[in-house]
Design an enzyme around this catalytic site. Structure first.
Site, PDB file in Angstrom:
ATOM      1  N   ALA A   1       3.070  -0.733   4.952  1.00 35.47           N
ATOM      2  CA  ALA A   1       2.671  -0.775   6.368  1.00 35.47           C
ATOM      3  C   ALA A   1       2.147  -2.148   6.794  1.00 35.47           C
ATOM      4  O   ALA A   1       2.107  -2.451   8.001  1.00 35.47           O
ATOM      5  CB  ALA A   1       1.634   0.304   6.649  1.00 35.47           C
TER       6      ALA A   1
ATOM      7  N   ARG B   1       5.263  10.915  -2.452  1.00 35.10           N
ATOM      8  CA  ARG B   1       5.026  10.572  -1.045  1.00 35.10           C
ATOM      9  C   ARG B   1       6.307  10.764  -0.233  1.00 35.10           C
ATOM     10  O   ARG B   1       7.285  10.023  -0.412  1.00 35.10           O
ATOM     11  CB  ARG B   1       4.596   9.109  -0.977  1.00 35.10           C
ATOM     12  CG  ARG B   1       4.425   8.590   0.419  1.00 35.10           C
ATOM     13  CD  ARG B   1       4.284   7.075   0.423  1.00 35.10           C
ATOM     14  NE  ARG B   1       4.091   6.614   1.779  1.00 35.10           N
ATOM     15  CZ  ARG B   1       4.270   5.363   2.179  1.00 35.10           C
ATOM     16  NH1 ARG B   1       4.621   4.431   1.324  1.00 35.10           N
ATOM     17  NH2 ARG B   1       4.093   5.036   3.438  1.00 35.10           N
TER      18      ARG B   1
ATOM     19  N   PRO C   1       0.791  -1.224   0.000  1.00 33.70           N
ATOM     20  CA  PRO C   1       0.000   0.000   0.000  1.00 33.70           C
ATOM     21  C   PRO C   1       0.827   1.280   0.000  1.00 33.70           C
ATOM     22  O   PRO C   1       1.880   1.346   0.636  1.00 33.70           O
ATOM     23  CB  PRO C   1      -0.824  -0.102   1.291  1.00 33.70           C
ATOM     24  CG  PRO C   1      -0.117  -1.107   2.128  1.00 33.70           C
ATOM     25  CD  PRO C   1       0.541  -2.060   1.179  1.00 33.70           C
ATOM     26  N   ASN C   2       0.314   2.240  -0.727  1.00 24.94           N
ATOM     27  CA  ASN C   2       0.856   3.614  -0.818  1.00 24.94           C
ATOM     28  C   ASN C   2       2.140   3.719  -1.631  1.00 24.94           C
ATOM     29  O   ASN C   2       2.644   4.816  -1.850  1.00 24.94           O
ATOM     30  CB  ASN C   2       1.057   4.223   0.584  1.00 24.94           C
ATOM     31  CG  ASN C   2      -0.236   4.276   1.365  1.00 24.94           C
ATOM     32  OD1 ASN C   2      -1.213   4.834   0.885  1.00 24.94           O
ATOM     33  ND2 ASN C   2      -0.272   3.677   2.542  1.00 24.94           N
TER      34      ASN C   2
ATOM     35  N   GLU D   1      12.297  -9.554   1.854  1.00 23.89           N
ATOM     36  CA  GLU D   1      11.538  -8.349   2.225  1.00 23.89           C
ATOM     37  C   GLU D   1      12.422  -7.133   1.971  1.00 23.89           C
ATOM     38  O   GLU D   1      13.562  -7.105   2.426  1.00 23.89           O
ATOM     39  CB  GLU D   1      11.178  -8.463   3.707  1.00 23.89           C
ATOM     40  CG  GLU D   1      10.398  -7.295   4.267  1.00 23.89           C
ATOM     41  CD  GLU D   1      10.186  -7.445   5.779  1.00 23.89           C
ATOM     42  OE1 GLU D   1      10.131  -8.585   6.299  1.00 23.89           O
ATOM     43  OE2 GLU D   1      10.106  -6.407   6.447  1.00 23.89           O
TER      44      GLU D   1
ATOM     45  N   HIS E   1      12.686  -2.767   1.917  1.00 27.26           N
ATOM     46  CA  HIS E   1      12.124  -1.469   2.298  1.00 27.26           C
ATOM     47  C   HIS E   1      13.049  -0.366   1.831  1.00 27.26           C
ATOM     48  O   HIS E   1      14.275  -0.485   1.951  1.00 27.26           O
ATOM     49  CB  HIS E   1      11.970  -1.352   3.820  1.00 27.26           C
ATOM     50  CG  HIS E   1      11.066  -2.370   4.395  1.00 27.26           C
ATOM     51  ND1 HIS E   1       9.698  -2.253   4.338  1.00 27.26           N
ATOM     52  CD2 HIS E   1      11.322  -3.543   5.006  1.00 27.26           C
ATOM     53  CE1 HIS E   1       9.151  -3.316   4.901  1.00 27.26           C
ATOM     54  NE2 HIS E   1      10.107  -4.119   5.310  1.00 27.26           N
TER      55      HIS E   1
ATOM     56  N   ASN F   1       7.836  -5.618  -0.919  1.00 29.00           N
ATOM     57  CA  ASN F   1       7.809  -4.509   0.031  1.00 29.00           C
ATOM     58  C   ASN F   1       6.365  -4.416   0.504  1.00 29.00           C
ATOM     59  O   ASN F   1       5.514  -3.883  -0.218  1.00 29.00           O
ATOM     60  CB  ASN F   1       8.253  -3.195  -0.621  1.00 29.00           C
ATOM     61  CG  ASN F   1       8.239  -2.049   0.394  1.00 29.00           C
ATOM     62  OD1 ASN F   1       7.725  -2.193   1.506  1.00 29.00           O
ATOM     63  ND2 ASN F   1       8.798  -0.910   0.010  1.00 29.00           N
TER      64      ASN F   1
ATOM     65  N   ARG G   1      13.302   4.182  12.620  1.00 29.97           N
ATOM     66  CA  ARG G   1      12.135   5.065  12.539  1.00 29.97           C
ATOM     67  C   ARG G   1      11.232   4.878  13.768  1.00 29.97           C
ATOM     68  O   ARG G   1      11.693   4.478  14.821  1.00 29.97           O
ATOM     69  CB  ARG G   1      11.403   4.801  11.218  1.00 29.97           C
ATOM     70  CG  ARG G   1      12.291   5.089   9.996  1.00 29.97           C
ATOM     71  CD  ARG G   1      11.550   4.958   8.692  1.00 29.97           C
ATOM     72  NE  ARG G   1      10.446   5.915   8.615  1.00 29.97           N
ATOM     73  CZ  ARG G   1       9.429   5.802   7.742  1.00 29.97           C
ATOM     74  NH1 ARG G   1       9.391   4.777   6.898  1.00 29.97           N
ATOM     75  NH2 ARG G   1       8.459   6.698   7.727  1.00 29.97           N
TER      76      ARG G   1
ATOM     77  N   TYR H   1      11.346   8.506   1.323  1.00 33.98           N
ATOM     78  CA  TYR H   1      11.285   7.405   0.363  1.00 33.98           C
ATOM     79  C   TYR H   1      11.982   7.677  -0.973  1.00 33.98           C
ATOM     80  O   TYR H   1      12.041   6.793  -1.815  1.00 33.98           O
ATOM     81  CB  TYR H   1       9.815   7.021   0.118  1.00 33.98           C
ATOM     82  CG  TYR H   1       9.120   6.546   1.383  1.00 33.98           C
ATOM     83  CD1 TYR H   1       9.566   5.406   2.048  1.00 33.98           C
ATOM     84  CD2 TYR H   1       8.044   7.247   1.924  1.00 33.98           C
ATOM     85  CE1 TYR H   1       8.945   4.973   3.216  1.00 33.98           C
ATOM     86  CE2 TYR H   1       7.418   6.815   3.090  1.00 33.98           C
ATOM     87  CZ  TYR H   1       7.870   5.682   3.730  1.00 33.98           C
ATOM     88  OH  TYR H   1       7.274   5.247   4.876  1.00 33.98           O
TER      89      TYR H   1
HETATM   90  C1  DQA Z   1       8.186   1.029   3.831  1.00 36.14           C
HETATM   91  C2  DQA Z   1       8.254   1.229   5.350  1.00 36.14           C
HETATM   92  C3  DQA Z   1       6.891   1.056   5.985  1.00 36.14           C
HETATM   93  O1  DQA Z   1       6.966   1.290   7.386  1.00 36.14           O
HETATM   94  C4  DQA Z   1       5.896   2.052   5.395  1.00 36.14           C
HETATM   95  O2  DQA Z   1       4.621   1.838   5.938  1.00 36.14           O
HETATM   96  C5  DQA Z   1       5.880   2.006   3.909  1.00 36.14           C
HETATM   97  C6  DQA Z   1       7.150   1.931   3.190  1.00 36.14           C
HETATM   98  C7  DQA Z   1       9.541   1.303   3.146  1.00 36.14           C
HETATM   99  O3  DQA Z   1       9.702   0.880   2.006  1.00 36.14           O
HETATM  100  O4  DQA Z   1      10.410   1.963   3.731  1.00 36.14           O
HETATM  101  O5  DQA Z   1       4.832   2.101   3.282  1.00 36.14           O
HETATM  102  O6  DQA Z   1       7.844  -0.324   3.567  1.00 36.14           O
END
Ligand code: DQA
Length: 146
Positions: A77, A18, A10-11, A98, A100, A74, A107, A23
């Site tokens: 959240a 964003r 998501p996002n 995984e 990120h 990835n 964080r 990011y």
């Molecule tokens: C993320 C880190 C997560 O905590 C966050 O909710 C994201 C992006 C990252 O790529 O740093 O959506 O996965």
């Protein structure tokens, strides 16, 4: 041919706009192009999907079970909350990395715990878009090692 499913949670469709200070400025398309570029000259096929919905990601993992050799994800959240996503990865038993963009361990407290990590081969975080490329490299290496 090695088949890799790449899932963005998501996002991540909003990358580029964003919180670029967290990011980075690259869009999701830019990152996908980097992944594709990385696999050129290799016998690797990528299927890349993004979803803002937990169930869609789970469905994609179930479909990937019949096609993929490995999963790069990835989970956004959902990393911190989704036992369902974790169970999906454990259920299909696909070697999973995984990735990120940000260093989740540096964080907010809620980001420091991944419920996904225990069902993964490993986790790469904190290197921006390169976390994806290095995550893919690590996954391919892991698969090649057998
Ligand atoms: C993320 C880190 C997560 O905590 C966050 O909710 C994201 C992006 C990252 O790529 O740093 O959506 O996965």
């Amino acid at each position: 041919m090695t088949n890799i499913l790449v899932l963005h949670g998501p996002n991540l469709n909003l990358l580029g706009v964003r919180q670029p200070e967290v990011y980075g400025k690259m869009t999701l398309d830019d990152i996908n192009q980097e992944l594709t570029k990385f696999t050129k000259q290799q016998k690797v096929e990528l299927r890349i999907q993004q979803s803002n919905h937990e169930g869609d990601l789970i469905d994609a993992i179930h479909v990937g079970r019949n096609w993929a050799d490995g999963l790069l994800i990835n989970p956004g959240a959902f990393t911190h909350t989704s036992y369902a996503l974790r169970d999906a990865i454990a259920s299909v038993a696909l070697p999973t990395v995984e990735a990120h963009l940000s260093n989740i361990h540096a964080r907010e407290a809620f980001r420091r715990h991944s419920v996904i990590a225990p069902v993964c081969v490993g986790q790469i975080c904190g290197f921006g878009w390169r976390s994806y490329v290095w995550g893919l490299q690590a996954l391919l290496q892991h698969l090649a090692d057998g």
